[in-house]
Structure formats: C-alpha cells, structure tokens
Scaffold this motif. Sequence first.
Motif, PDB file in Angstrom:
ATOM      1  N   VAL A   1       0.831  -1.204   0.000  1.00  0.00           N
ATOM      2  CA  VAL A   1       0.000   0.000   0.000  1.00  0.00           C
ATOM      3  C   VAL A   1       0.867   1.256   0.000  1.00  0.00           C
ATOM      4  N   GLY A   2       1.939   1.258   0.760  1.00  0.00           N
ATOM      5  CA  GLY A   2       2.836   2.416   0.770  1.00  0.00           C
ATOM      6  C   GLY A   2       3.401   2.706  -0.609  1.00  0.00           C
TER       7      GLY A   2
ATOM      8  N   ALA B   1     -11.374   0.287  -2.472  1.00  0.00           N
ATOM      9  CA  ALA B   1     -10.771  -0.301  -3.673  1.00  0.00           C
ATOM     10  C   ALA B   1      -9.414  -0.925  -3.357  1.00  0.00           C
ATOM     11  N   VAL B   2      -8.647  -0.280  -2.503  1.00  0.00           N
ATOM     12  CA  VAL B   2      -7.341  -0.818  -2.118  1.00  0.00           C
ATOM     13  C   VAL B   2      -7.521  -2.096  -1.299  1.00  0.00           C
TER      14      VAL B   2
ATOM     15  N   ALA C   1      -8.246  -4.487   5.001  1.00  0.00           N
ATOM     16  CA  ALA C   1      -8.948  -3.241   5.339  1.00  0.00           C
ATOM     17  C   ALA C   1      -8.070  -2.324   6.182  1.00  0.00           C
ATOM     18  N   ILE C   2      -7.372  -2.892   7.148  1.00  0.00           N
ATOM     19  CA  ILE C   2      -6.503  -2.074   8.009  1.00  0.00           C
ATOM     20  C   ILE C   2      -5.362  -1.480   7.204  1.00  0.00           C
ATOM     21  N   ALA C   3      -4.716  -2.274   6.371  1.00  0.00           N
ATOM     22  CA  ALA C   3      -3.615  -1.765   5.550  1.00  0.00           C
ATOM     23  C   ALA C   3      -4.109  -0.698   4.582  1.00  0.00           C
ATOM     24  N   ALA C   4      -5.284  -0.916   3.994  1.00  0.00           N
ATOM     25  CA  ALA C   4      -5.837   0.060   3.048  1.00  0.00           C
ATOM     26  C   ALA C   4      -6.141   1.391   3.740  1.00  0.00           C
ATOM     27  N   GLU C   5      -6.780   1.327   4.891  1.00  0.00           N
ATOM     28  CA  GLU C   5      -7.107   2.564   5.611  1.00  0.00           C
ATOM     29  C   GLU C   5      -5.847   3.283   6.078  1.00  0.00           C
TER      30      GLU C   5
END
Length: 186
Positions: free
Chosen positions: A83-84, A128-129, A144-148
């Motif tokens: 994600v980063g 979406a992520v 969900a946690i990584a995306a947020e």
Amino acid sequence: MGRWEPGAAGRLAQAALELYAERGYEQTTVLDIAERAGVTERTFFRHFADKREVLFDRSNALQETVVAAVAAAPPDLPPLEVVGAAMERAGVFLEDRREFARKRAAAIAANPSLQERELFKMATLGSAVATALHARGVSSPAAAIAAEAGVAVFRLGFERWVSNDDAPDLPACIRDSLAALRALTA
C-alpha cells in the motif's frame, strides 16, 4: 478560444478553481465557469455532472493508478509495504499538479459539501485498495486495516505537500508519512 478546442475539461477545471477562490463555491454557477473557460454551459455538462465534480474529475484515474500498483507489487511484499508503494505511485501521478492541488484543497476546505465529497473519495479509495489487497490473498481484516492506513498516509503526505512550500515532492511526503506510521507501530 473556441468551444470545440481541445482541453475544454482542463479549462473548465481551472476556471472553476479561479471562481471558487474569487467568489466562493456556493456563489459560483456552472454558467460562470463555462463563460470563464470560453465554452457553453452544454459543453460543461458534457464533461461534468455538476460544479462539484470539476474538483473530483481525476479521482477515478488516481484510484486506478493505486489499484494497479497494488496488483503489480511483488508477491512477497507485506500488505502495508504494498500500500505504501501504491500511494507513492499516486504521488507520482499528482506531482505535476501541485499548484492546482493547492487551490483545490483550499476550495474543499472552505465548503462542507466539498469536504463531504472528498471524504467519500478517500473512503472509496480505501475500499478499492482493500479489495485489491484481498485479491492478492490478504485476509479481509488485514486488507482493510492496511488500506485505511495507506489512505491516511496518502492524505497526510498530501496535506504536507500542498501546505508547505519547503516540502519535498509528493512521493517523498508520502514516504515520510509511512515512515512515521512504521515508527509509531514499531
């Protein structure tokens, strides 16, 4: 400039930003924007659903850039690193639009309905992520946690980039925000 000249969408976006800064969002009409851009009101509606969407025109392209970066990341990379890197890619996507981004951020900050639309855009990006991470095999809660977290990293990097003339480029601001998150969770 004729109304059929290329670049009408860009001229409309620039005209809208100028008028929102001069008059305020609520006091600006679609006709005002079209006239400033040198096009007809009908041409405006060929490009945008309403005067709010002028500021959110590239949201889908930004989201597509991030989701594609998530999908293309090396398979062994941890979710937060995926994600980063994807958010950094978003920074590259926006890097050449710093002045536009500053004016856009000011217009959004001055109007609650635009703030609401911006929050919706960020929530849609996060969703979406998370879906893209889940497609990579990341469990639903972790995705969900990584995306947020990634959306927060992007938002904080973006805010620093638009509000500080001494800030480095947007990808660097995003990397710095991610480093702060890593330090916080270490």
